[in-house]
Design a protein around this motif. Structure first.
Motif, PDB file in Angstrom:
ATOM      1  N   GLY A  42       0.823  -1.203   0.000  1.00  0.00           N
ATOM      2  CA  GLY A  42       0.000   0.000   0.000  1.00  0.00           C
ATOM      3  C   GLY A  42       0.856   1.251   0.000  1.00  0.00           C
ATOM      4  N   GLU A  43       0.237   2.354   0.380  1.00  0.00           N
ATOM      5  CA  GLU A  43       0.923   3.652   0.318  1.00  0.00           C
ATOM      6  C   GLU A  43       1.625   3.989   1.640  1.00  0.00           C
ATOM      7  N   GLY A  44       0.833   4.089   2.677  1.00  0.00           N
ATOM      8  CA  GLY A  44       1.379   4.440   3.983  1.00  0.00           C
ATOM      9  C   GLY A  44       0.286   4.384   5.013  1.00  0.00           C
ATOM     10  N   PRO A  45       0.658   4.324   6.298  1.00  0.00           N
ATOM     11  CA  PRO A  45      -0.351   4.191   7.345  1.00  0.00           C
ATOM     12  C   PRO A  45      -1.284   5.397   7.424  1.00  0.00           C
ATOM     13  N   GLY A  46      -2.536   5.120   7.771  1.00  0.00           N
ATOM     14  CA  GLY A  46      -3.491   6.174   8.101  1.00  0.00           C
ATOM     15  C   GLY A  46      -3.589   6.274   9.623  1.00  0.00           C
ATOM     16  N   GLU A  49      -3.999   2.851  11.480  1.00  0.00           N
ATOM     17  CA  GLU A  49      -2.774   2.050  11.389  1.00  0.00           C
ATOM     18  C   GLU A  49      -1.694   2.622  12.315  1.00  0.00           C
ATOM     19  N   PRO A  55      -0.748  -2.606   9.436  1.00  0.00           N
ATOM     20  CA  PRO A  55      -1.212  -2.065   8.147  1.00  0.00           C
ATOM     21  C   PRO A  55      -2.673  -2.428   7.844  1.00  0.00           C
ATOM     22  N   PHE A  56      -3.337  -1.534   7.148  1.00  0.00           N
ATOM     23  CA  PHE A  56      -4.685  -1.783   6.630  1.00  0.00           C
ATOM     24  C   PHE A  56      -5.656  -2.356   7.673  1.00  0.00           C
ATOM     25  N   ASN A  82       3.753  -1.369   3.359  1.00  0.00           N
ATOM     26  CA  ASN A  82       3.484  -0.078   2.723  1.00  0.00           C
ATOM     27  C   ASN A  82       4.772   0.545   2.184  1.00  0.00           C
ATOM     28  N   HIS A 156      -6.194   1.477  -5.060  1.00  0.00           N
ATOM     29  CA  HIS A 156      -6.015   1.487  -3.615  1.00  0.00           C
ATOM     30  C   HIS A 156      -7.398   1.286  -2.977  1.00  0.00           C
TER      31      HIS A 156
HETATM   32  N1  URA Z   1      -3.643   2.935   3.370  1.00  0.00           N
HETATM   33  C1  URA Z   1      -2.452   2.416   3.038  1.00  0.00           C
HETATM   34  O1  URA Z   1      -1.928   2.664   1.965  1.00  0.00           O
HETATM   35  N2  URA Z   1      -1.865   1.615   3.898  1.00  0.00           N
HETATM   36  C2  URA Z   1      -2.385   1.296   5.079  1.00  0.00           C
HETATM   37  O2  URA Z   1      -1.769   0.538   5.816  1.00  0.00           O
HETATM   38  C3  URA Z   1      -3.641   1.836   5.400  1.00  0.00           C
HETATM   39  C4  URA Z   1      -4.249   2.660   4.534  1.00  0.00           C
END
Ligand code: URA
Length: 187
Positions: A42-46, A49, A55-56, A82, A156
């Motif tokens: 994925g992209e990065g934690p929200g 997370e 993650p996710f 991520n 995504h």
């Molecule tokens: N979106 C992401 O790209 N990664 C995550 O871990 C959560 C949301």
């Protein structure tokens, strides 16, 4: 590069390689089966997370879990990571210097997991892993083979929450992934 998980995980604990370290509650390293054939990036934690260090786990992640479950794959069968391991403020897209600093960790994770298939969740994952010349709209749903790994770019999961039509395409792409995985397993 570290050739075991323990050293890699230890190396990231106090990471201050980029400015995202200043706002984090937790580093979201990654989670799942460390010998998985399928890896999700994925992209990065929200916010969720960042709170849980996993993650996710927010709304987008729950939607993704449901899709995989519906296709007969349990979340703990795959490995999830991520592009960046710390939450960008306000969930903005990671800046190129942040992604660049963090990518070595992700590359090391890929080397250790040795996945056969990598699902690239969204544009940030696609561009950082395969290159800026790729666009998510034209690449999604199409296999790209590179260095012995099969990549499947798709939307995504957060995009699905904003646009219902993308759900169908996302499902179709994941179905492709599961079918390919089963085909590989049989070999
Ligand atoms: N979106 C992401 O790209 N990664 C995550 O871990 C959560 C949301």
């Amino acid at each position: 590069m570290y050739n075991n998980w323990e050293e890699l995980e230890k190396s990231i604990i106090n990471c201050k390689k980029c400015k995202l370290c200043t706002g984090r509650n937790n580093i979201v390293f990654g989670e799942g089966n460390k010998e998985a054939d399928i890896m999700l990036i994925g992209e990065g934690p929200g916010a969720d997370e960042d709170k849980q260090g996993l993650p996710f786990v927010g709304k987008a992640g729950q939607l993704m879990n449901k899709a995989f479950q519906g296709l007969g794959i349990d979340r703990n069968k795959v490995y999830i990571a991520n592009v960046v391991k710390c939450r960008p403020p306000g969930n903005r897209v990671p800046e190129s210097d942040e992604a660049k600093e963090c990518l070595d960790y992700l590359r090391n994770q890929v080397i250790l997991v040795k996945p056969k298939i990598i699902v690239l969740l969204g544009s940030t994952a696609l561009k950082n892993i395969l290159g800026n010349e790729y666009g998510i709209t034209s690449s999604r749903g199409k296999w790209i083979e590179k260095n012995g790994i099969l990549y499947m770019p798709t939307w995504h999961p957060a995009a699905l929450l904003r646009d219902e039509n993308k759900k169908i395409e996302f499902w179709k792409d994941l179905k492709e992934v599961v079918e390919k995985y089963k085909e590989i397993e049989k070999r």
